[in-house]
Design a protein around this motif. Sequence first.
Motif, short mmCIF file in Angstrom:
data_model
loop_
_atom_site.label_atom_id
_atom_site.label_comp_id
_atom_site.label_asym_id
_atom_site.label_seq_id
_atom_site.Cartn_x
_atom_site.Cartn_y
_atom_site.Cartn_z
N VAL A 184 -11.34 80.76 9.42
CA VAL A 184 -9.96 81.73 9.08
C VAL A 184 -8.86 80.62 9.93
N VAL A 185 -9.07 80.30 11.04
CA VAL A 185 -8.14 79.57 11.67
C VAL A 185 -7.88 78.27 11.04
N VAL A 186 -9.08 77.44 10.80
CA VAL A 186 -8.86 76.04 10.27
C VAL A 186 -8.06 76.35 9.00
N GLY A 187 -8.59 77.19 8.21
CA GLY A 187 -7.83 77.55 6.85
C GLY A 187 -6.49 77.73 7.07
N LEU A 188 -6.09 78.52 7.89
CA LEU A 188 -4.52 78.89 8.04
C LEU A 188 -3.85 77.82 8.40
N LYS A 189 -4.47 76.64 9.31
CA LYS A 189 -3.87 75.62 9.73
C LYS A 189 -3.65 74.24 8.45
N LEU A 190 -4.62 74.54 7.58
CA LEU A 190 -4.39 73.56 6.59
C LEU A 190 -3.48 74.17 5.75
N HIS B 159 -9.88 64.48 4.77
CA HIS B 159 -10.61 64.35 5.89
C HIS B 159 -10.95 66.09 6.19
N ALA B 160 -11.17 66.76 4.90
CA ALA B 160 -11.48 68.33 5.24
C ALA B 160 -12.76 68.59 4.38
N GLY B 161 -13.84 67.84 4.76
CA GLY B 161 -15.10 68.25 4.03
C GLY B 161 -15.72 69.43 4.68
N GLY B 162 -15.51 69.98 5.60
CA GLY B 162 -16.21 70.84 6.27
C GLY B 162 -16.03 72.20 5.70
N PRO B 163 -14.93 72.84 5.33
CA PRO B 163 -14.91 74.15 4.62
C PRO B 163 -15.68 74.25 3.37
N PRO B 164 -15.71 73.28 2.39
CA PRO B 164 -16.52 73.55 1.16
C PRO B 164 -17.91 73.51 1.67
N PHE C 51 -23.15 83.54 16.32
CA PHE C 51 -22.76 82.27 15.81
C PHE C 51 -21.96 82.53 14.64
N TYR C 52 -22.60 83.23 13.67
CA TYR C 52 -21.84 83.16 12.31
C TYR C 52 -20.42 84.03 12.29
N GLY C 53 -20.44 84.78 13.38
CA GLY C 53 -19.12 85.49 13.73
C GLY C 53 -18.09 84.47 14.05
N ILE C 54 -18.41 83.64 15.17
CA ILE C 54 -17.53 82.44 15.37
C ILE C 54 -17.42 81.55 14.47
N ILE C 55 -18.41 81.11 13.58
CA ILE C 55 -17.89 80.31 12.47
C ILE C 55 -16.94 80.91 11.48
N TYR C 56 -16.99 82.12 11.12
CA TYR C 56 -16.22 82.72 10.25
C TYR C 56 -14.72 82.72 10.76
N TRP C 57 -14.35 83.01 12.01
CA TRP C 57 -13.16 82.99 12.63
C TRP C 57 -12.68 81.87 12.67
N LEU C 58 -13.45 80.83 12.91
CA LEU C 58 -13.20 79.40 12.91
C LEU C 58 -12.52 78.97 11.67
N PHE D 62 -12.35 82.96 1.35
CA PHE D 62 -13.67 83.18 1.50
C PHE D 62 -14.24 84.05 2.76
N ALA D 63 -13.57 83.28 3.89
CA ALA D 63 -13.91 83.89 5.17
C ALA D 63 -13.48 85.41 5.15
N LEU D 64 -12.43 85.77 5.09
CA LEU D 64 -11.97 87.11 4.78
C LEU D 64 -12.76 87.96 3.96
N ARG D 65 -13.10 87.53 3.00
CA ARG D 65 -13.84 88.11 2.14
C ARG D 65 -15.43 88.69 2.82
N ARG D 66 -16.07 87.41 2.89
CA ARG D 66 -16.97 87.67 3.74
C ARG D 66 -17.19 88.66 4.86
N MET D 67 -16.18 88.58 5.78
CA MET D 67 -16.05 89.23 6.91
C MET D 67 -15.91 90.74 6.52
#
Length: 256
Positions: free
Chosen positions: A236-242, A148-153, A227-234, A110-115
């Motif tokens: 991606v990082v969190v998604g890769l960690k998951l 404990h991963a409700g944030g990304p959805p 702000f939204y640029g930061i959130i998109y990158w976060l 999702f993040a990569l597509r939007r970015m």
Amino acid sequence: MPFDLVFFAAMVPAVILTGLAKGGFSGIGLLSLPLMALVVSPVTAAAIMLPLLIAQDVVSVWSYRREFDRRNLATLAPGALLGILMGYLLAAKVSDAAVVLAVGLISVGFALRRMLSDGKKPTVATQASWGAGSFWGFFCGFTSMVAHAGGPPFQIYAMPQKLPPAVFVGTGAIFFAAMNWVKIIPYIALGQFSAANLIASAALLPFAIAATFAGVWLVRRVPAERFYGIIYWLLVVVGLKLVFDGLGGLGLRLWG
């Protein structure tokens, strides 16, 4: 549970990350559980975190009490309640690793597509809807209860609406605050609380509150586009960690 330097060296940064997430930089809080798992079991980490999350919710909800979107809350709530219930009923049967892997893959995609699309052409902001809200609300509740991963959805549903940063954060703050109170009952039923865990939560509480105020302060000073640029990158990082956590939990590796 020993309250030594090693314990606090892992737990304090984890709590600070969660506080910054509660203050507005959604997603980064998911990096806290792996840190906590260095010194305590994941179940214990979750039990220690829930009281802290509820305390942080008080700060974030108060800070954004006038800045939230009612329609988003209304469309997300029914699915989230059902998701928490399903997560509780299937807690012993569902593989946390599989859920984490799925959430990670969806988040990165999702993040990569939007970015990439935002870089090529302007996108039209979407609107909150009952269909999408129920769908992503269910995944918010289910993944929050199970992994404990409700944030990304939540981000996947709310970010395309291009809400003002404060409204985006305020909506998430109220939504997850309500979910955390609902989760108390199944957490007790699953036996995830103990006196030692509550003492640990109390010891970490000052760091949790201070970090949440810091997150609120930062969000109100970052321009909306940045702000939204930061959130998109976060995301991606969190998604890769998951993804890595999920593959590891399933006994798989990307190499070696």
